[in-house]
Design an enzyme around this catalytic site. Structure first.
Site, short mmCIF file in Angstrom:
data_model
loop_
_atom_site.label_atom_id
_atom_site.label_comp_id
_atom_site.label_asym_id
_atom_site.label_seq_id
_atom_site.Cartn_x
_atom_site.Cartn_y
_atom_site.Cartn_z
N GLU A 57 3.34 5.39 -3.51
CA GLU A 57 3.64 6.55 -4.37
C GLU A 57 5.01 7.17 -4.10
OE1 GLU A 57 0.73 6.78 -2.20
OE2 GLU A 57 -0.30 5.53 -3.65
N ASP A 65 -8.03 5.08 -3.52
CA ASP A 65 -9.12 5.32 -2.58
C ASP A 65 -10.22 6.18 -3.22
OD1 ASP A 65 -7.60 3.90 -0.81
OD2 ASP A 65 -6.84 5.64 0.26
N ASP A 98 0.83 -1.20 0.00
CA ASP A 98 0.00 0.00 0.00
C ASP A 98 0.87 1.26 0.00
OD1 ASP A 98 -2.27 1.54 0.04
OD2 ASP A 98 -3.12 0.61 1.84
#
Length: 785
Positions: free
Chosen positions: A393, A470, A390
């Protein structure tokens, strides 16, 4: 770097003594100087060429991360100097450099067709001296002029709702819901891989399209030619890395939510699926299994609620027959041992994060060693099957949007390789490339599956799938996910999914404050669930409301039964899906396909953003509006050589090249099968590898000849790379009304000795459905209808 410096030295010496030829050849290609710009032309294959250019005398310092520097160059080319132009040719591609225009042109050898040209009049490239991240650099712009009628796709995944990028612009910048892959693909038979890792703007105007990157040394791109869009994607993968196969279990259903708070809760969910007889292959544990925020991502299970992990995961495997995926982050809380070890070598960024952890420098080999040592001992050795990486980035505080993500990442300072300004978009690539290689070194018995929300060019080679981040629950956002997923997939990264029903339901810009009390939300969820069943990875996930099927009602109610119906259909389609996944690996195929990929001659498909092909045969048209707003759904059925399309549910045939209207029925997803298709369907199993397929339904959709390669293997391990698998060619001759199930090639452990095959023939003239049966033993069988 050494070879580049060598040719620069040779070139300068030859120029000093009045060299008669402007072109210097070395082991990797050709080099020349024109108007104080240094150029290199390097063929990587007969259809792929690298064009590198930069100001004369400059030095290249960016480490190349996408194309292997040791990849052998393609040497079967010729070049000539005609005075006005330099020509570089292979058997497939002609590349011409116009000296007066200082621009390259790319043409197909066989037809002379113009594929693409750089902008002329010396405006093809611009190098602007700049400072970024405290270092001298170039801001680089590269300009192209496409043909008038082509459409362009790819570039990654963005939440802008744009399908065709003609006349559009996009910022190539990683964020929570945005994924960068700077590979553009055109209906004109080419692709462009822009090999730059900094913040980049792509823009298409009346004058052409351009890439402008904030930090660089050079204009560095690869032109990839292909006779069709599949060949272009194949060229990208041959350049950047092929796609390993996932285990068959990956294509089953994934149950996930934010989050299960104990092993007891998680196990109870699995047992409820088994009790209800609802197929399930994978259960997911999201964050905070490690305890509180100071222990964020400790790479261990906290014993209070997640005790005896090895025992629990073994039970999930052996008793419940599910795989276990775990959330892992690239940052660590200050009270974790891994934090202390990374801090001791200065490998933690000080930029704040929303949960108080610190992100580690995944560009640093020593830091990656530490990360792996803790993860292996605390998680891998516990039996974890799949990895949910997760926030890669990487996510810093307030980094939810592109511009905030850029600001916060840059303020983190320098990476091991250099400034974040220079390597801005490649964190996920560097982290997961190393992680995949370590997992492969551990075992060949279990295929690697990594799910992550960030990616970059070449990441498809490292066992990764991506999801769209998300996103919030709304009909508009569901529609945007399709467009985002198609463009990412068409850019060469084939495995994509989204959070079914949206991650946020009651907050941010989500539209459903009442959550599961709202039938309006349940309708959206039902339609999104149908769509998800026809994406490469089929998963439920999100926050605010639970996502288990029984939370939407009980058996016999519409919202419950809809989900079970599409899970059953997914498992019936596993032979088709798994065979498509083999094509992705073996032949660089793309499973999730914009309609322009298959119907390039039908220009009406170029801008269609509400339908797609799922594999070779299935046209999927998700429903993007509630029944209260849309009573009838319009589906465009493209023109193709087989002429007809069949309604999957009724078998009725319709001519292509026109709109088809269908009544909106909540549990019916508009789904069509292309004439000239063979579609295999299996029995519904409780999990993908419950037993080998001993019975198979083969649906033949007539009106054109058809072929299908039915692929099977043992479902896991990397023995498929050694040929441990079976391949059965299936062919339909329409004029002869004959189906041939060919000689089976290969074998694998557990392969059934015989398979009962039920065949159903659908015909465009609406003739009565014909059925046949046979027992297939591996020898060729011909069935006449």
């Amino acid at each position: 770097m050494k070879s580049l410096n060598n040719w620069l030295l040779v070139l300068s010496v030859l120029s000093y003594f009045g060299c008669s030829s402007p072109v210097h050849e070395d082991g990797r290609g050709c080099a020349f100087v024109s108007d104080s710009i240094q150029y290199r032309v390097e063929f990587m294959s007969a259809g792929c060429v690298r064009i590198l250019s930069f100001p004369q005398g400059d030095t290249l310092i960016t480490k190349r991360l996408v194309v292997d520097a040791e990849k052998p160059a393609f040497k079967d080319y010729k070049w000539e100097d005609t005075g006005q132009k330099l020509f570089f040719r292979t058997r497939e591609l002609s590349v011409a450099f116009d000296k007066a225009d200082a621009a390259f042109t790319f043409q197909e050898i066989s037809t002379g067709k113009l594929l693409l040209k750089e902008k002329g009049d010396g405006k093809a490239r611009n190098f602007k001296r700049s400072v970024a991240g405290g270092e001298q650099c170039l801001e680089v712009t590269q300009c192209f002029v496409p043909t008038e009628d082509e459409a362009i796709y790819g570039l990654g995944q963005y939440q802008n709702g744009i399908m065709n990028y003609r006349g559009k612009s996009v910022l190539l910048l990683q964020a929570n819901m945005d994924i960068v892959n700077p590979f553009l693909i055109s209906t004109n038979g080419y692709g462009v891989l822009w090999d730059n890792y900094s913040s980049t703007k792509f823009e298409d105007t009346k004058e052409g399209y351009s890439f402008t990157s904030e930090v660089g040394d050079a204009s560095d791109y690869y032109f990839v030619y292909g006779k069709d869009m599949d060949e272009v994607v194949a060229g990208y993968r041959e350049l950047t890395g092929d796609v390993p196969m996932f285990g068959k279990w990956v294509y089953g259903f994934w149950q996930s939510k934010e989050r299960y708070k104990s092993f007891d809760e998680l196990k109870a969910v699995v047992k409820e699926y088994r009790k209800r007889g609802i197929p399930l292959d994978n259960i997911v544990q999201d964050w905070e299994y490690w305890g509180d925020k100071p222990h964020w991502n400790s790479l261990t299970f906290h014993p209070a609620n997640f005790n005896h992990p090895r025992q629990v995961i073994d039970e999930l495997h052996q008793q419940d027959h599910v795989h276990f995926m775990l959330s892992v982050w690239p940052g660590f809380g200050p009270e974790t041992a891994v934090y202390q070890s990374l801090d001791s070598i200065g490998a933690l960024f000080s930029e704040p994060t929303w949960a108080g952890y610190k992100v580690f420098d995944a560009y640093n080999p020593a830091a990656r060693d530490i990360f792996w040592q803790y993860l292996k001992k605390g998680l891998y050795d516990m039996g974890v099957d799949a990895w949910w990486m997760d926030a890669t980035e990487p996510s810093f505080r307030d980094g939810f949007t592109q511009l905030k993500q850029e600001e916060k990442t840059k303020s983190a300072g320098n990476t091991y390789l250099g400034s974040f300004h220079r390597y801005l978009n490649t964190y996920s690539l560097e982290m997961l490339k190393d992680f995949y290689q370590r997992l492969r070194a551990e075992s060949d018995q279990k295929r690697i599956f990594i799910l992550t929300r960030s990616a970059f060019a070449s990441q498809q080679h490292y066992g990764t799938a991506v999801w769209s981040g998300d996103v919030s629950a709304s009909w508009e956002n569901m529609h945007k996910q399709l467009v985002a997923g198609l463009n990412l997939s068409m850019s060469g990264i084939p495995y994509w999914t989204s959070d079914t029903g949206g991650f946020f339901v009651t907050e941010r810009d989500a539209k459903y404050p009442d959550g599961l009390k709202s039938n309006d939300y349940k309708e959206l969820y039902s339609r999104w669930f149908q769509f998800s069943a026809f994406t490469p990875i089929f998963r439920a996930h999100g926050t605010n409301v639970p996502r288990e099927i029984w939370q939407f009602g009980e058996k016999g109610t519409l919202f419950y039964d809809n989900q079970v119906k599409y899970i059953h259909l997914r498992y019936r389609l596993l032979p088709y899906i798994y065979s498509m996944s083999h094509q992705v690996t073996a032949n660089n195929y793309t499973m999730l396909r914009g309609l322009a990929m298959d119907f390039t001659t039908d220009t009406r498909t170029f801008d269609i953003d509400n339908a797609y092909m799922f594999g070779t045969s299935l046209l999927v048209r998700p429903v993007f509006r509630p029944q209260s707003e849309e009573k009838n759904i319009s589906i465009y059925l493209p023109e193709h050589s087989g002429k007809y399309w069949y309604d999957f549910w009724t078998g009725e045939a319709f001519e292509g090249g026109r709109e088809q209207m269908q009544t909106s029925i909540l549990d019916i997803l508009p789904l069509y099968v292309k004439a000239g298709s063979i579609l295999p369907l299996a029995e519904v199993k409780q999990y993908a590898m419950e037993y080998p397929d001993r019975e198979l339904e083969l649906r033949i959709y007539g009106g054109a000849d058809a072929s299908f390669l039915w692929y099977e293997d043992e479902g896991d391990s990397y023995r498929y790379e050694e040929g441990v698998c079976s391949k059965v060619p299936v062919q339909w001759k329409d004029s002869e009304r004959t189906l041939t199930i060919g000689l089976r090639e290969g074998t694998y452990p557990g392969m059934p000795e015989q398979i009962k095959v039920h065949m159903k023939l659908y015909l465009p003239e609406g003739a009565a459905l014909e059925s046949k049966e046979c027992v297939y033993t591996g020898r060729e069988v011909k069935i006449k209808f």
